[in-house]
Design a protein around this motif. Structure first.
Motif, PDB file in Angstrom:
ATOM      1  N   TYR A   3       0.870  -1.194  -0.018  1.00 44.79           N
ATOM      2  CA  TYR A   3      -0.061  -0.169   0.085  1.00 44.79           C
ATOM      3  C   TYR A   3       0.730   1.328   0.056  1.00 44.79           C
ATOM      4  CZ  TYR A   3      -3.875  -2.860   0.924  1.00 44.79           C
ATOM      5  OH  TYR A   3      -5.096  -3.780   0.753  1.00 44.79           O
ATOM      6  N   GLU A   4       0.558   2.193  -0.683  1.00 35.45           N
ATOM      7  CA  GLU A   4       1.077   3.636  -0.847  1.00 35.45           C
ATOM      8  C   GLU A   4      -0.204   4.470  -0.394  1.00 35.45           C
ATOM      9  OE1 GLU A   4       3.920   4.258  -4.026  1.00 35.45           O
ATOM     10  OE2 GLU A   4       2.485   2.479  -4.888  1.00 35.45           O
ATOM     11  N   ILE A   5       0.201   5.897   0.003  1.00 37.25           N
ATOM     12  CA  ILE A   5      -0.880   6.826   0.135  1.00 37.25           C
ATOM     13  C   ILE A   5      -0.220   8.069  -0.531  1.00 37.25           C
ATOM     14  CG2 ILE A   5      -1.704   8.498   1.960  1.00 37.25           C
ATOM     15  CD1 ILE A   5      -1.569   6.404   3.895  1.00 37.25           C
ATOM     16  N   GLN A   6      -1.052   8.431  -1.385  1.00 38.77           N
ATOM     17  CA  GLN A   6      -0.759   9.188  -2.303  1.00 38.77           C
ATOM     18  C   GLN A   6      -1.651  10.607  -2.332  1.00 38.77           C
ATOM     19  OE1 GLN A   6       0.328   7.904  -6.399  1.00 38.77           O
ATOM     20  NE2 GLN A   6       1.941   6.461  -5.599  1.00 38.77           N
ATOM     21  N   ASP A   7      -1.257  11.802  -1.789  1.00 41.53           N
ATOM     22  CA  ASP A   7      -2.372  12.824  -1.776  1.00 41.53           C
ATOM     23  C   ASP A   7      -3.734  12.262  -1.058  1.00 41.53           C
ATOM     24  OD1 ASP A   7      -0.844  14.253  -3.377  1.00 41.53           O
ATOM     25  OD2 ASP A   7      -1.379  13.446  -5.238  1.00 41.53           O
ATOM     26  N   ASP A   8      -4.797  12.172  -1.616  1.00 45.15           N
ATOM     27  CA  ASP A   8      -5.991  11.793  -0.692  1.00 45.15           C
ATOM     28  C   ASP A   8      -6.468  10.385  -0.872  1.00 45.15           C
ATOM     29  OD1 ASP A   8      -6.731  12.670  -3.293  1.00 45.15           O
ATOM     30  OD2 ASP A   8      -8.664  13.375  -2.863  1.00 45.15           O
ATOM     31  N   LYS A   9      -5.421   9.538  -1.613  1.00 46.29           N
ATOM     32  CA  LYS A   9      -5.710   8.406  -1.894  1.00 46.29           C
ATOM     33  C   LYS A   9      -4.778   7.262  -1.663  1.00 46.29           C
ATOM     34  CE  LYS A   9      -8.163  10.089  -6.191  1.00 46.29           C
ATOM     35  NZ  LYS A   9      -8.301   9.839  -7.671  1.00 46.29           N
ATOM     36  N   ILE A  10      -5.463   5.875  -1.431  1.00 48.41           N
ATOM     37  CA  ILE A  10      -4.610   4.735  -0.990  1.00 48.41           C
ATOM     38  C   ILE A  10      -4.446   4.134  -2.427  1.00 48.41           C
ATOM     39  CG2 ILE A  10      -4.344   2.589   0.292  1.00 48.41           C
ATOM     40  CD1 ILE A  10      -6.077   4.092   2.392  1.00 48.41           C
ATOM     41  N   ILE A  11      -3.126   3.682  -2.736  1.00 47.06           N
ATOM     42  CA  ILE A  11      -2.884   2.946  -3.976  1.00 47.06           C
ATOM     43  C   ILE A  11      -2.630   1.611  -3.535  1.00 47.06           C
ATOM     44  CG2 ILE A  11      -1.342   2.928  -6.028  1.00 47.06           C
ATOM     45  CD1 ILE A  11      -2.942   5.307  -5.777  1.00 47.06           C
ATOM     46  N   GLU A  12      -3.036   0.470  -3.962  1.00 47.64           N
ATOM     47  CA  GLU A  12      -3.219  -0.873  -3.840  1.00 47.64           C
ATOM     48  C   GLU A  12      -2.424  -1.574  -4.887  1.00 47.64           C
ATOM     49  OE1 GLU A  12      -6.240  -3.772  -1.597  1.00 47.64           O
ATOM     50  OE2 GLU A  12      -6.227  -4.160  -3.862  1.00 47.64           O
ATOM     51  N   ASN A  13      -1.199  -2.053  -4.492  1.00 50.44           N
ATOM     52  CA  ASN A  13      -0.420  -2.590  -5.591  1.00 50.44           C
ATOM     53  C   ASN A  13      -0.501  -4.198  -5.177  1.00 50.44           C
ATOM     54  OD1 ASN A  13       1.119  -0.431  -6.975  1.00 50.44           O
ATOM     55  ND2 ASN A  13       1.414   0.017  -4.780  1.00 50.44           N
ATOM     56  N   MET A  14      -0.950  -4.989  -6.195  1.00 51.65           N
ATOM     57  CA  MET A  14      -1.111  -6.394  -5.704  1.00 51.65           C
ATOM     58  C   MET A  14      -0.318  -7.275  -7.113  1.00 51.65           C
ATOM     59  SD  MET A  14      -2.388  -9.513  -6.927  1.00 51.65           S
ATOM     60  CE  MET A  14      -3.863  -9.167  -7.948  1.00 51.65           C
ATOM     61  N   ILE A  15       0.481  -8.290  -6.748  1.00 54.76           N
ATOM     62  CA  ILE A  15       1.270  -9.119  -7.437  1.00 54.76           C
ATOM     63  C   ILE A  15       0.795 -10.437  -7.056  1.00 54.76           C
ATOM     64  CG2 ILE A  15       3.374  -9.023  -6.550  1.00 54.76           C
ATOM     65  CD1 ILE A  15       4.352  -9.111  -9.339  1.00 54.76           C
ATOM     66  N   GLU A  16       0.516 -11.305  -8.124  1.00 59.87           N
ATOM     67  CA  GLU A  16       0.124 -12.862  -7.712  1.00 59.87           C
ATOM     68  C   GLU A  16       0.975 -13.638  -8.678  1.00 59.87           C
ATOM     69  OE1 GLU A  16      -3.680 -15.585  -7.340  1.00 59.87           O
ATOM     70  OE2 GLU A  16      -3.838 -13.459  -7.786  1.00 59.87           O
ATOM     71  N   TRP A  17       1.436 -14.747  -8.254  1.00 62.86           N
ATOM     72  CA  TRP A  17       2.159 -15.718  -9.035  1.00 62.86           C
ATOM     73  C   TRP A  17       2.537 -16.976  -8.349  1.00 62.86           C
ATOM     74  CZ3 TRP A  17       6.972 -18.343  -8.705  1.00 62.86           C
ATOM     75  CH2 TRP A  17       7.751 -18.074  -7.724  1.00 62.86           C
ATOM     76  N   PRO A  18       2.330 -17.925  -9.183  1.00 62.26           N
ATOM     77  CA  PRO A  18       1.978 -18.089 -10.713  1.00 62.26           C
ATOM     78  C   PRO A  18       0.447 -17.784 -10.980  1.00 62.26           C
ATOM     79  CG  PRO A  18       1.993 -20.541  -9.678  1.00 62.26           C
ATOM     80  CD  PRO A  18       2.609 -19.466  -8.685  1.00 62.26           C
ATOM     81  N   ALA A  19       0.618 -17.248 -12.133  1.00 65.88           N
ATOM     82  CA  ALA A  19      -0.991 -16.948 -12.787  1.00 65.88           C
ATOM     83  C   ALA A  19      -1.131 -17.736 -13.788  1.00 65.88           C
ATOM     84  CB  ALA A  19      -0.944 -15.583 -12.942  1.00 65.88           C
TER      85      ALA A  19
END
Length: 215
Positions: free
Chosen positions: A98-114
């Protein structure tokens, strides 16, 4: 029908073999760039315990009908997800940062194997999450990227009781990713007591602020 079954079986077998080969490559140091660049949170059991204590104190005040504010920064949101464990992204699984940028939360997700038609080893997705608190608290969600390709804006709105992230923060689900039928679980119904008492949720100055109402 037999042709369809054979084709499906062949596809699954080929997918499995390709994924096995790519997993072997990772063990040998041939790491896909998308996985190599994916950020990971570093934490400790002490930091997680401190974050958990803040949430538990807020939980207790809410249940006693007392007004309170819970403030979580980017590191603390990630603490809740990792539970103080330094995860190894080079082991198969799903990972979130998770990142917080300005007034939003950014959710980065990676999944493997896909598994997929392109035999993609790693599936990557990036979402932005924000909240509004007028008559009701609403979560706004928009998928920004899939496989590092930008997508046109397609905002989804949910009541706070169906926010995967907020429900997860209060222990109502085992994962902040995806959408499940929370209402069937004891954990969700416990968290729901808090969700019903929330007055405002906002992201301000790099902080997620969750405010409850008192008597």
């Amino acid at each position: 029908m037999n042709i369809i079954i054979v084709a499906s079986s062949t596809f699954l077998l080929v997918s499995y073999l390709v994924i096995q080969k790519k997993q072997s490559d990772i063990k040998k140091g041939k790491i896909p760039k998308i996985l190599q660049q994916f950020p990971m949170h570093t934490s400790s059991q002490e930091e997680y315990a401190s974050t958990r204590l803040k949430i538990d104190e807020f939980f207790s005040l809410c249940l006693n009908n007392k007004q309170s504010k819970l403030k979580l920064n980017q590191a603390e949101i990630n603490d809740i997800y990792t539970q103080g464990v330094c995860l190894d992204k080079y082991k198969p699984g799903r990972y979130i940062y998770y990142e917080i940028q300005d007034d939003k939360i950014i959710e980065n997700m990676i999944e493997w194997p896909a598994f997929g038609p392109a035999f993609t080893l790693c599936y990557f997705e990036k979402k932005e999450i924000w909240f509004s608190s007028q008559k009701k608290i609403v979560e706004h969600l928009n998928i920004l990227e899939v496989q590092e390709k930008s997508l046109p804006k397609d905002e989804v709105q949910r009541p706070i009781q169906r926010s995967a992230l907020i429900v997860f923060i209060f222990g109502g689900s085992i994962s902040p990713y995806g959408f499940t039928d929370f209402s069937k679980t004891v954990q969700y119904q416990k968290a729901e007591k808090i969700l019903e008492r929330l007055k405002k949720v906002e992201i301000k100055n790099g902080i997620l602020i969750i405010e409850s109402q008192g008597n």
